[in-house]
Motif scaffolding. Structure first.
Motif, PDB file in Angstrom:
ATOM      1  N   UNK A   1      -3.889  -7.928 -12.339  1.00 39.78           N
ATOM      2  CA  UNK A   1      -4.445  -6.466 -12.780  1.00 39.78           C
ATOM      3  C   UNK A   1      -5.218  -6.096 -11.325  1.00 39.78           C
ATOM      4  N   UNK A   2      -4.769  -4.754 -11.037  1.00 45.02           N
ATOM      5  CA  UNK A   2      -5.053  -3.601 -10.023  1.00 45.02           C
ATOM      6  C   UNK A   2      -6.444  -3.604 -10.821  1.00 45.02           C
ATOM      7  N   UNK A   3      -7.367  -3.157 -10.335  1.00 40.12           N
ATOM      8  CA  UNK A   3      -8.866  -2.603 -10.385  1.00 40.12           C
ATOM      9  C   UNK A   3      -8.905  -1.334  -9.595  1.00 40.12           C
ATOM     10  N   UNK A   4      -8.971  -0.156 -10.619  1.00 41.87           N
ATOM     11  CA  UNK A   4     -10.339   0.730 -10.070  1.00 41.87           C
ATOM     12  C   UNK A   4      -8.907   1.509 -10.155  1.00 41.87           C
ATOM     13  N   UNK A   5      -8.631   2.320  -9.040  1.00 43.00           N
ATOM     14  CA  UNK A   5      -7.659   3.812  -8.530  1.00 43.00           C
ATOM     15  C   UNK A   5      -7.425   2.702  -7.403  1.00 43.00           C
ATOM     16  N   UNK A   6      -6.352   3.275  -7.595  1.00 38.24           N
ATOM     17  CA  UNK A   6      -5.522   3.158  -6.473  1.00 38.24           C
ATOM     18  C   UNK A   6      -5.008   3.027  -4.936  1.00 38.24           C
ATOM     19  N   UNK A   7      -5.064   2.690  -4.172  1.00 41.56           N
ATOM     20  CA  UNK A   7      -5.674   3.381  -2.807  1.00 41.56           C
ATOM     21  C   UNK A   7      -4.193   4.235  -2.273  1.00 41.56           C
ATOM     22  N   UNK A   8      -4.314   5.088  -1.768  1.00 41.94           N
ATOM     23  CA  UNK A   8      -3.377   6.006  -1.408  1.00 41.94           C
ATOM     24  C   UNK A   8      -1.748   5.008  -0.924  1.00 41.94           C
ATOM     25  N   UNK A   9      -1.911   4.311  -0.116  1.00 45.00           N
ATOM     26  CA  UNK A   9      -0.935   3.219  -0.122  1.00 45.00           C
ATOM     27  C   UNK A   9       0.023   2.539  -1.096  1.00 45.00           C
ATOM     28  N   UNK A  10      -0.934   2.581  -2.235  1.00 43.96           N
ATOM     29  CA  UNK A  10       0.277   2.020  -3.490  1.00 43.96           C
ATOM     30  C   UNK A  10       0.863   2.985  -4.324  1.00 43.96           C
ATOM     31  N   UNK A  11       0.563   4.158  -3.166  1.00 42.40           N
ATOM     32  CA  UNK A  11       1.700   4.777  -4.953  1.00 42.40           C
ATOM     33  C   UNK A  11       2.937   4.845  -4.181  1.00 42.40           C
ATOM     34  N   UNK A  12       3.938   5.053  -5.071  1.00 39.69           N
ATOM     35  CA  UNK A  12       5.009   4.914  -6.038  1.00 39.69           C
ATOM     36  C   UNK A  12       6.138   5.353  -4.219  1.00 39.69           C
ATOM     37  N   UNK A  13       5.577   6.330  -3.679  1.00 39.46           N
ATOM     38  CA  UNK A  13       6.434   6.644  -2.229  1.00 39.46           C
ATOM     39  C   UNK A  13       6.749   5.371  -1.538  1.00 39.46           C
ATOM     40  N   UNK A  14       7.658   5.206  -1.126  1.00 43.26           N
ATOM     41  CA  UNK A  14       8.133   4.214   0.009  1.00 43.26           C
ATOM     42  C   UNK A  14       8.656   3.427  -1.372  1.00 43.26           C
ATOM     43  N   UNK A  15       8.376   3.261  -2.814  1.00 39.17           N
ATOM     44  CA  UNK A  15       9.092   2.340  -2.984  1.00 39.17           C
ATOM     45  C   UNK A  15      10.781   2.597  -3.715  1.00 39.17           C
TER      46      UNK A  15
END
Length: 486
Positions: free
Chosen positions: A418-432
């Motif tokens: 489980x990721x906790x807190x807000x996702x880092x910018x690099x973890x956005x859907x962009x690039x996936x």
């Protein structure tokens, strides 16, 4: 009302804002209105009071009956100047307000006499068994009332592990902080038979913040008073994190509600508001490469494992996981157990072997580890997925944790991250994005050739309150895929 009584009452009332006072007045009027119909016709009895029956009628659905009786005993225990203590079976307005003031706004010293009477009508000294029953009732009531009021923020009794064993485990963990005047902490059956006086229980309430927080939740949500006002602390606002990524997927989490509450309280404050499911072995398959694909560069997260013996345990990674042959993370990392015991194990300062993730290397161990050292981790999942170990003789050097699994070398039954807190910018859907989302012509060619799109059914479902991610200009308007192509 005498001057002393009036002054004490006014002091307690002044702790509340005007809008809070009107809420408390309204609640008392509702409760005393319920009781007045069964009251006496004696004109001297015009003063409004609250009976146990009225309180039970008001809380029949939101609170379990034993907790309602405990709240009543707490209110009744408050002595008013010039009145015989404990003789009246009805709650006066002054008692009601002082009860609210002490439990919602007071310090440990102000709360303790009420809590003592909530644990036992006769007061102290109290046996450990009585404190255990009170603590289990309190935790059960928190879970029940949050579920009843639909305040579990995406979690539910259906999508989490059964809470009954979690209630006992959390109560046991909180009780382990009971400390006698000589500093010793009784355990097991000895704890249940030990007598604890008021000073010991006051010290316990002071050092274990969950007791006060849970009482506040039970009062606010159970009685529906002051539950929407801004004076709530983050302890209450972030008691349960928002749950993301599990809705509609048929997954029952390895966590239970009491464990979620307890472990969330140990996370850094800025990470306590949200948990997002990144990986589930039941959803994404039993594969180390799949695990890595779903957790790398996704921000801080919790790993939880169940071994074949049913033991539940895991760790908190304070940094994004990176695949590299060095240790990473910082001293905010910790290990934890959920079943058969609930506990959190924080860093010792002995070394900085907080977290480790490696894959596809010849010269270094490949797998996911936390604490200890290579070949001797506090928690280890091998890249040969399904195998792991928890070695601690007698304790893990990094976290002072015992062996977390039933056997030192264990077989993994299920796993979640489980990721906790807000996702880092690099973890956005962009690039996936799936390549075929970017290039609709490639998708059309595949379809013409009779090839199926393997990832179509594997896309992560979007939560109702999630913002949709749109492709960049010039790209296909289809949703982006997080899955791979075969």
């Amino acid at each position: 009302m005498g001057n002393a009584e009036s002054n004490a009452y006014q002091n307690h009332l002044s702790r509340f804002l005007p809008e809070e006072q009107s809420e408390i007045d309204g609640l008392f009027d509702t409760l005393s209105g319920s009781s007045s119909s069964a009251g006496t016709r004696n004109p001297k009895a015009a003063k409004k009071t609250v009976t146990l029956a009225a309180l039970q009628a008001h809380t029949r659905e939101p609170l379990p009956e034993p907790m309602t009786a405990r709240l009543y005993n707490g209110m009744k225990s408050i002595d008013l100047p010039g009145k015989s203590s404990g003789l009246s079976q009805q709650i006066a307005k002054e008692q009601f307000v002082i009860f609210m003031s002490n439990l919602l706004k007071g310090n440990a010293d102000e709360k303790i006499s009420i809590i003592m009477r909530m644990i036992s009508k006769t007061g102290g000294p109290l046996k450990g068994k009585q404190i255990q029953e009170f603590t289990e009732d309190l935790i059960t009531s928190v879970v029940h009332v949050l579920s009843y009021r639909k305040e579990l923020k995406g979690w539910s009794l259906e999508n989490t592990r059964d809470s009954s064993s979690g209630v006992k485990a959390l109560a046991s963990e909180l009780l382990s902080e009971l400390k006698l005047p000589d500093g010793t902490k009784p355990v097991g059956s000895q704890l249940l038979e030990t007598n604890f006086d008021q000073s010991v229980i006051e010290d316990w309430v002071y050092r274990v913040p969950q007791i006060s927080v849970f009482l506040s939740v039970v009062i606010r949500q159970g009685l529906q008073v002051l539950h929407s006002l801004p004076d709530q602390t983050n302890d209450i606002l972030n008691l349960v994190p928002h749950c993301k990524g599990i809705k509609g997927r048929g997954v029952v989490s390895l966590f239970d509600i009491p464990a979620i509450i307890y472990i969330n309280s140990h996370l850094p404050a800025e990470m306590q508001h949200k948990w997002q499911l990144l990986f589930s072995s039941r959803l994404h398959g039993e594969s180390f490469s799949q695990l890595c694909a779903h957790i790398v560069n996704k921000g801080p997260c919790l790993v939880i494992i169940r071994d074949l013996d049913g033991f539940l345990f895991g760790g908190f990674a304070s940094h994004s996981w990176e695949v590299k042959p060095q240790f990473q993370g910082d001293n905010r990392c910790f290990l934890f157990s959920v079943f058969p015991t609930l506990a959190v194990y924080t860093y010792t300062g002995y070394n900085d072997h907080y977290m480790y993730l490696n894959h596809g290397q010849q010269t270094m161990p490949n797998g996911l580890g936390m604490g200890g050292q290579h070949g001797y981790f506090g928690l280890w999942i091998d890249s040969d997925y399904g195998k792991g170990h928890s070695k601690a003789k007698p304790r893990c050097t990094t976290y002072n944790s015992p062996q977390l699994s039933a056997k030192e070398d264990f077989t993994l039954d299920a796993m979640e991250v489980w990721a906790v807190g807000d996702a880092p910018e690099s973890a956005g859907r962009k690039g996936k994005k799936s390549i075929l989302d970017v290039d609709p012509q490639a998708q059309a060619l595949l379809e013409m050739a009779g090839k199926s799109r393997q990832s179509e059914g594997l896309r992560e479902p979007m939560e109702e309150d999630e913002e949709p991610c749109y492709p960049e200009p010039g790209h296909s308007s289809q949703a982006w895929s997080t899955a791979t192509w075969e």
